[in-house]
Design a protein around this motif. Structure first.
Motif, PDB file in Angstrom:
ATOM      1  N   GLY A 150      -3.408 -34.368   5.416  1.00  0.00           N
ATOM      2  CA  GLY A 150      -3.727 -34.557   4.005  1.00  0.00           C
ATOM      3  C   GLY A 150      -4.890 -35.506   3.829  1.00  0.00           C
ATOM      4  O   GLY A 150      -5.645 -35.785   4.760  1.00  0.00           O
ATOM      5  N   GLU A 151      -5.034 -36.008   2.618  1.00  0.00           N
ATOM      6  CA  GLU A 151      -6.064 -37.002   2.300  1.00  0.00           C
ATOM      7  C   GLU A 151      -5.398 -38.331   2.012  1.00  0.00           C
ATOM      8  O   GLU A 151      -4.430 -38.405   1.260  1.00  0.00           O
ATOM      9  N   PRO A 210     -11.112 -38.423  -6.765  1.00  0.00           N
ATOM     10  CA  PRO A 210     -10.668 -37.165  -7.374  1.00  0.00           C
ATOM     11  C   PRO A 210      -9.299 -36.682  -6.889  1.00  0.00           C
ATOM     12  O   PRO A 210      -8.519 -36.125  -7.661  1.00  0.00           O
ATOM     13  N   VAL A 211      -8.976 -36.938  -5.604  1.00  0.00           N
ATOM     14  CA  VAL A 211      -7.697 -36.464  -5.076  1.00  0.00           C
ATOM     15  C   VAL A 211      -6.511 -37.212  -5.677  1.00  0.00           C
ATOM     16  O   VAL A 211      -5.377 -36.740  -5.657  1.00  0.00           O
ATOM     17  N   PHE A 212      -6.798 -38.373  -6.262  1.00  0.00           N
ATOM     18  CA  PHE A 212      -5.730 -39.249  -6.740  1.00  0.00           C
ATOM     19  C   PHE A 212      -5.756 -39.302  -8.262  1.00  0.00           C
ATOM     20  O   PHE A 212      -6.096 -40.312  -8.861  1.00  0.00           O
ATOM     21  N   ILE A 229      -1.745 -37.787   0.848  1.00  0.00           N
ATOM     22  CA  ILE A 229      -1.496 -36.799  -0.200  1.00  0.00           C
ATOM     23  C   ILE A 229      -1.685 -35.397   0.373  1.00  0.00           C
ATOM     24  O   ILE A 229      -2.723 -35.080   0.963  1.00  0.00           O
ATOM     25  N   ASP A 230      -0.654 -34.570   0.203  1.00  0.00           N
ATOM     26  CA  ASP A 230      -0.767 -33.160   0.559  1.00  0.00           C
ATOM     27  C   ASP A 230      -0.148 -32.326  -0.559  1.00  0.00           C
ATOM     28  O   ASP A 230       0.119 -32.842  -1.646  1.00  0.00           O
ATOM     29  N   ALA A 231       0.098 -31.057  -0.300  1.00  0.00           N
ATOM     30  CA  ALA A 231       0.608 -30.164  -1.342  1.00  0.00           C
ATOM     31  C   ALA A 231       1.969 -30.608  -1.869  1.00  0.00           C
ATOM     32  O   ALA A 231       2.330 -30.306  -3.007  1.00  0.00           O
TER      33      ALA A 231
END
Length: 427
Positions: free
Chosen positions: A190-191, A235-237, A274-276
């Motif tokens: 993930g990120e 952006p991912v958060f 963070i993943d799906a």
């Protein structure tokens, strides 16, 4: 208030920069500080980990409020010692700082309270650790249980690499006592992002998220470092992910610490993957991130001092903070050789011109004054990570362009930086 900030890195420069703007601050000191911090605070040469020295300094200077920046003095109990001297202090107690000081402590807390994190085991015996690694296979993550300046993590791509890392840590060759026990955990895909929240032991005030770059070189290659750059927002958060992080990770942790009689008062920094499926805890830190603190302080529009005081006095329930919608981004300039051995004492020129770039603020992480030159005191490199060249702008691309424009105006042949900070956001 007369305020003392403990520390001398980029995080402490950013804190001093923000605190110095507060109308509540009548006099600001920093110990030991650095050449950049000296522009906004009076620096005093007392070591950041010298607990008796910092207590004596706070008493001698008649300090009203102490803000402890680094992790090591917090884990060693500096906040307890300052509080025992009758002085207000921002930072968790020694018992609460175990969240950062012992990865096995945090893993056990997560197990008891169903906080999502990587599956793991804790070892002090190399043979048992090796057997576990062979059973689990690679990729796998090996972590020194104690503090290792952000470098005590090996993301092993092979079983042999993981076993070599375990032997190196448990032998005491690497990280000393911090590696006397190890945590071995599953590799999470993930990120990774960084989330910050203030706590007064009972109430929690979320701050904002950021994303940093741990590896030394472009493309996320090379050894782990304390961080080579960061940006906020990430952006991912997004808001939904931040709410889940609060509800599933941060709030259960703060409640658990309070229930155990070791309330957490200070800033809780959750590294999350963070993943799906959502966020999972990578690890906790009990202080502001470095270099994330730099971008947070640039985006903060409210007075920082009341927020820090509320963590000590228990007033967070009635506090709110305002943040800029603009993007803040910082690029770390480090001495060539970092994070391994590196020389000290090289001269840095061009800082004044670089600081004139629109939206740019330069935070010093490892600098000192040299002898007087024709234009005044020279600035010398005095550490691994030396400068945080930071910028604000409406977009990630503009903030990055401003930061690298300033980087290119700095004349320091002995330094290096990554040229791809925020690549995920621009992808």
């Amino acid at each position: 208030m007369r305020i003392l900030v403990v520390g001398g890195g980029g995080r402490e420069h950013a804190l001093c920069w923000a605190i110095s703007a507060s109308p509540l601050c009548t006099k600001l000191f920093c110990a030991p500080g650095n050449a950049g911090i000296a522009q906004v605070a009076e620096c005093v040469d007392v070591g950041a980990e010298d607990i008796p020295g910092q207590v004596a300094l706070a008493q001698r200077l008649k300090i009203d409020f102490v803000v402890i920046g680094p992790d090591a003095p917090l884990v060693a109990g500096m906040a307890d010692a300052i509080a025992a001297a009758g002085i207000k202090v921002f930072g968790p107690s020694k018992a609460a700082a175990q969240l950062e000081g012992s990865k096995s402590f945090t893993k056990e807390l997560c197990r008891r309270h169903n906080i999502p994190t990587a599956a793991s085991e804790h070892f002090t015996d190399a043979a048992k650790a090796e057997a576990y690694i062979r059973k689990r296979g690679a990729p796998i993550v090996v972590k020194a249980d104690g503090l290792a300046a952000g470098k005590g993590v090996i993301v092993a791509e092979t079983v042999e690499q993981a076993i070599d890392g375990v032997r190196d840590m448990l032998s005491g060759n690497r990280f000393g006592s911090a590696g006397a026990s190890v945590v071995i955990e599953e590799f999470m895909q993930g990120e990774e992002a960084s989330f910050f929240a203030l706590s007064d032991g009972e109430h929690v005030l979320p701050l904002v998220g950021a994303q940093d770059h741990k590896r030394a070189f472009d493309g996320d290659t090379g050894p782990n470092t304390g961080g080579m750059g960061a940006y906020s927002p990430a952006p991912v958060f997004d808001a939904a992910m931040q709410k889940r992080t609060m509800d599933e990770i941060v709030l259960p942790t703060v409640r658990a610490m309070a229930k155990a009689g070791t309330p957490f008062k200070g800033v809780l920094y959750a590294g999350v993957m963070i993943d799906a499926k959502g966020p999972r805890l990578v690890e906790y830190n009990c202080r502001f991130g470095d270099p994330e603190c730099q971008v947070l302080m640039m985006r903060l529009k409210s007075d920082l001092v009341p927020a820090l005081l509320a963590c000590t006095d228990g007033g967070l329930a009635h506090l709110d903070l305002r943040w800029s919608d603009e993007v803040a981004l910082t690029v770390i300039m480090a001495t060539k050789g970092y994070p391994d051995s590196y020389p000290k004492g090289s001269e840095i020129r061009g800082l004044d011109e670089a600081a004139k770039v629109e939206g740019v603020q330069i935070f010093h992480a490892g600098t000192k004054f040299g002898s007087e030159g024709a234009d005044g005191a020279r600035i010398l490199a005095n550490g691994g990570r030396v400068l945080n060249v930071s910028a604000m702008a409406p977009t990630v691309a503009e903030a990055r362009a401003r930061a690298y424009k300033a980087v290119d105006l700095i004349d320091w042949p002995e330094g290096f930086c990554r040229r791809d900070i925020a690549w995920r956001a621009l992808k």
